[in-house]
Design an enzyme around this catalytic site. Structure first.
Site, short mmCIF file in Angstrom:
data_model
loop_
_atom_site.label_atom_id
_atom_site.label_comp_id
_atom_site.label_asym_id
_atom_site.label_seq_id
_atom_site.Cartn_x
_atom_site.Cartn_y
_atom_site.Cartn_z
N SER A 295 4.28 41.88 1.51
CA SER A 295 5.66 42.21 2.35
C SER A 295 5.20 42.32 3.81
O SER A 295 4.71 41.09 4.47
CB SER A 295 6.09 43.26 1.67
N ASP B 242 10.52 40.52 -3.32
CA ASP B 242 9.29 41.11 -2.66
C ASP B 242 8.02 41.22 -3.45
O ASP B 242 8.12 41.79 -4.73
CB ASP B 242 9.74 42.73 -2.27
#
Length: 344
Positions: free
Chosen positions: A44, A196
């Site tokens: 991320s 993610d």
């Protein structure tokens, strides 16, 4: 400590705009110029920092790394559509006081927003992070670098983590690693949609155990591991649940590392015969520096706030340089057995 650089792997956790704390940590470590970074595993926002770092190191060494990270976070700030006429933090904070966020109307609005699909409210799949990455990251330099990169993502249909390595890294890979499914449409790569990476690997440590990388791993987390008090308010409960969920895959890996290291220490596993490694874990921990911040601040890209996080990161790195850096190459500065194997 000696000025010679110490070979090290970096592990960069994700956490939205709190990644600016990592910016500060990395800025101070690059300024100290004591690390020989051989590999970076990230997820991320941590993956965005990693790509900018490798870009800058390829261009101009440590100073290039600092400049590239500066550019990344300035672009993050500019992408949100604010600060065109200067720093507006004082006004935005005044117009959204805490009492308003606790009202039923505000909570209802949050619930409504969370119930909407990004495929409905963002049908054209606009993502300002793409422009940020294409401006701040040289992907050719990243793919050609001697620094190994490992970027974790979550394969939606397969329901498992996929780690992309240096030759595979593109803007889409970084966007996938930072794709929160309630805000953005899944990023499709080779026919597989991705979310993610922090859901299943935040970041993934296991690639470092199988690659030709240093035995010292420096972890830069963004979610506090420990809270002194249990939350009672609804918002506080959600904040702590978010921290626990996004820390869970990392904690599981650290527990496994602690278990294997314990078996090696007891002579039950052989480093040479069984091909295990003695990993030395280090961390610039975020608990004391980010523990006072709520989940909502992970979406705050005001320049003053990002620079405050950077300042906190530099201070945390200063503390680590004074107390732990001398152990690099010699011994772990984090006692994994005490923290993750023993019951509290």
């Amino acid at each position: 400590m000696a000025r010679s650089k110490r070979p090290v792997c970096l592990a960069l956790q994700g956490g939205g705009s709190h990644g600016a704390f990592q910016w500060g940590v990395l800025d101070r470590l690059l300024e100290a110029d004591i690390l020989d970074i051989r590999a970076v595993t990230a997820a991320s926002a941590g993956a965005m920092n990693a790509a900018a770092l490798v870009t800058g190191l390829a261009r101009d060494g440590a100073e290039g790394g600092r400049a590239a990270l500066d550019l990344l976070w300035r672009e993050v700030n500019q992408s949100c559509g604010r600060n065109v006429f200067g720093d507006s933090a004082i006004w935005s904070k005044a117009l959204t006081p805490d009492w308003l966020k606790d009202t039923p109307f505000w909570k209802a609005g949050e619930t409504l927003a969370m119930s909407m699909s990004p495929y409905a409210f963002n049908p054209f799949n606009l993502n300002p992070l793409r422009r940020v990455l294409e401006t701040a990251v040289d992907f050719d330099a990243v793919r050609a670098s001697d620094i190994q990169m490992f970027v974790s993502t979550t394969a939606v249909r397969a329901g498992r983590s996929r780690v992309f390595r240096s030759p595979e890294i593109t803007a889409d890979v970084l966007l996938a690693s930072a794709c929160l499914p309630h805000l953005f449409q899944a990023v499709e790569i080779e026919g597989e949609p991705y979310w993610d990476g922090g859901y299943l690997a935040n970041p993934a440590l296991w690639p470092l155990f199988y690659a030709d990388t240093p035995d010292d791993i420096l972890l830069l987390p963004l979610n506090p591991f420990v809270r002194e008090e249990a939350p009672r308010e609804a918002g506080e409960i959600m904040d702590r649940l978010n921290e626990i969920l996004f820390n869970a895959p990392l904690v599981a890996e650290l527990r496994a590392v602690a278990f294997v290291q314990d078996l090696i220490a007891e002579g039950k596993l052989s480093i040479h015969q069984d091909h295990y490694r003695e990993i030395r874990m280090h961390a610039v921990e975020a608990d004391d520096w980010l523990g006072s911040l709520s989940l909502s601040t992970k979406f705050d890209t005001e320049w003053s706030f990002l620079n405050d996080l950077k300042s906190r990161g530099r201070q945390a790195a200063d503390q680590w340089l004074e107390t732990c850096a001398s152990k690099l190459g010699k011994a772990a500065s984090v006692d994994l057995k005490a923290r993750f194997l023993h019951p509290f």
